[in-house]
Design an enzyme around this catalytic site. Sequence first.
Site, PDB file in Angstrom:
ATOM      1  N   ARG A 187       0.824  -1.216   0.000  1.00 55.43           N
ATOM      2  CA  ARG A 187       0.000   0.000   0.000  1.00 55.43           C
ATOM      3  C   ARG A 187       0.863   1.273   0.000  1.00 55.43           C
ATOM      4  O   ARG A 187       0.429   2.303  -0.509  1.00 55.43           O
ATOM      5  CB  ARG A 187      -0.950   0.001   1.203  1.00 55.43           C
ATOM      6  CG  ARG A 187      -2.159  -0.886   0.972  1.00 55.43           C
ATOM      7  CD  ARG A 187      -3.085  -0.910   2.163  1.00 55.43           C
ATOM      8  NE  ARG A 187      -4.386  -1.463   1.800  1.00 55.43           N
ATOM      9  CZ  ARG A 187      -5.394  -1.609   2.655  1.00 55.43           C
ATOM     10  NH1 ARG A 187      -5.260  -1.251   3.918  1.00 55.43           N
ATOM     11  NH2 ARG A 187      -6.538  -2.107   2.250  1.00 55.43           N
ATOM     12  N   LYS A 228     -16.872 -17.230   4.150  1.00 51.64           N
ATOM     13  CA  LYS A 228     -18.318 -17.099   4.385  1.00 51.64           C
ATOM     14  C   LYS A 228     -19.113 -16.618   3.176  1.00 51.64           C
ATOM     15  O   LYS A 228     -18.745 -15.640   2.548  1.00 51.64           O
ATOM     16  CB  LYS A 228     -18.541 -16.114   5.528  1.00 51.64           C
ATOM     17  CG  LYS A 228     -18.004 -16.610   6.852  1.00 51.64           C
ATOM     18  CD  LYS A 228     -18.516 -15.723   7.955  1.00 51.64           C
ATOM     19  CE  LYS A 228     -17.386 -15.259   8.847  1.00 51.64           C
ATOM     20  NZ  LYS A 228     -17.435 -13.875   9.226  1.00 51.64           N
ATOM     21  N   GLY A 252      -7.225  -7.861  -0.004  1.00 55.71           N
ATOM     22  CA  GLY A 252      -7.403  -8.684   1.189  1.00 55.71           C
ATOM     23  C   GLY A 252      -6.674 -10.007   1.080  1.00 55.71           C
ATOM     24  O   GLY A 252      -5.535 -10.063   0.641  1.00 55.71           O
ATOM     25  N   GLY A 309     -12.114  -4.736   1.476  1.00 56.07           N
ATOM     26  CA  GLY A 309     -13.531  -4.376   1.554  1.00 56.07           C
ATOM     27  C   GLY A 309     -13.952  -3.468   0.404  1.00 56.07           C
ATOM     28  O   GLY A 309     -15.044  -3.613  -0.158  1.00 56.07           O
TER      29      GLY A 309
END
Length: 403
Positions: free
Chosen positions: A38, A203, A360, A383
């Site tokens: 980043r 999930k 991520g 996200g």
Amino acid sequence: MGLNKKTVDDINVKGLRVLCRCDFNVPLKDGKITDENRLVAALPTIKKLIADGGKVILCSHLGKVKTEEDKKTKTLAPVAARLSELLGQEVKFAADPEVVGPNAKAAVEAIKDGDVILLENTRFRPEETKNGEAFSKDLASICDVFVNDAFGTAHRAHCSNVGVAGLVDTAVVGYLMQKEIDFLGNAVNNPERPFVAILGGAKVADKLNVISNLLEKCDTLIIGGGMAFTFLKAKGYEVGNSLVDDTKIDYCKEMMDKAEKLGKKLLLPIDTTVADSFPNPIDAEIAVEVVPSDAIPADKEGLDIGTKTAELYADAVKSAKTVVWNGPMGVFENPILAKGTIAVAKSLAETDATTIIGGGDSAAAVNQLGFGDKMTHISTGGGASLEFLEGKELPGVAAANDK
Ligand code: 3PG
Ligand code: MG
């Protein structure tokens, strides 16, 4: 579909105080940065602002700040030090518990054209995550121009990326923001076909809208990782002790129907790597076997896609012209359970297709496994890239001036 926002190329910040919001939310271990992607990704915009002769004031959040204790470990001081090295010029750290308090204001007063300072973690101010007015005003009071280059934070509506943008005359996006939206936006809205989307991760609940939106955009949707077991259960299969979200079974059925109605291919695992239980610690040596996905023994837990599935998914990638991947295929932190994720990463590395990795875990997996430089684009947003793939408007982007 390009980004219809003013960018740093539309302005010249010579002699101006320019507040540049970056996403320097990097992992730290014992005060050392363990993944600086980043920081590296933020350099082009920072260099451009320096080259213009701007007075460059950088800001970012770092982690979640809930207690006074958190402030000890979540200072951005290590980022200032590393950025100085990466830029080859000093990035002065404006230590200040109020972020824009007396110390930071004095540092801003002293700044000369082409100099760079970094403010303290914006989340040291409790208003930050509530987009509270006082902190937005403080930030606006120390700058003439605002640049938002924090793609990783673009799904948040906080003071330092949204509030402040509404209080200055000029609010533009930086090169990283532009690049991320160009790559992700083109892949999803204007893909060279066939377009294959690969979704994994633990999930289903985290990816509900992504599944639905991508089904409409792609030609083939591939499902792996823990979330595949809810689909397999929805098909009526025994999934043993594998991770299942019983509240999402109907949703998975709906998505399978949707794929059929739209004439899209929805690929699920045909075989599964199982073990007695989840590895503990996560990288512990573990005995596994590969079983058909419709015959997982009742006392076993599925932890990775199997070898035949890996081949099936690799074949789908081979014929693609655009591939978007978000989420690992199994417990990739464990070498024995990383095989499915490695196989998929390899197939992406070997294709000539445009390959885009959502941030991520998938970005971490691709980089850790050594395939980073083989991908067309690896997003710096976790996200944020997911919400973008859901088709949502990102508040951080929306807040910038239109072209
Ligand atoms: C991220 O890494 O997800 C972004 O930096 C945003 O951070 P947050 O999830 O703590 O808001
Ligand atoms: Mg996050």
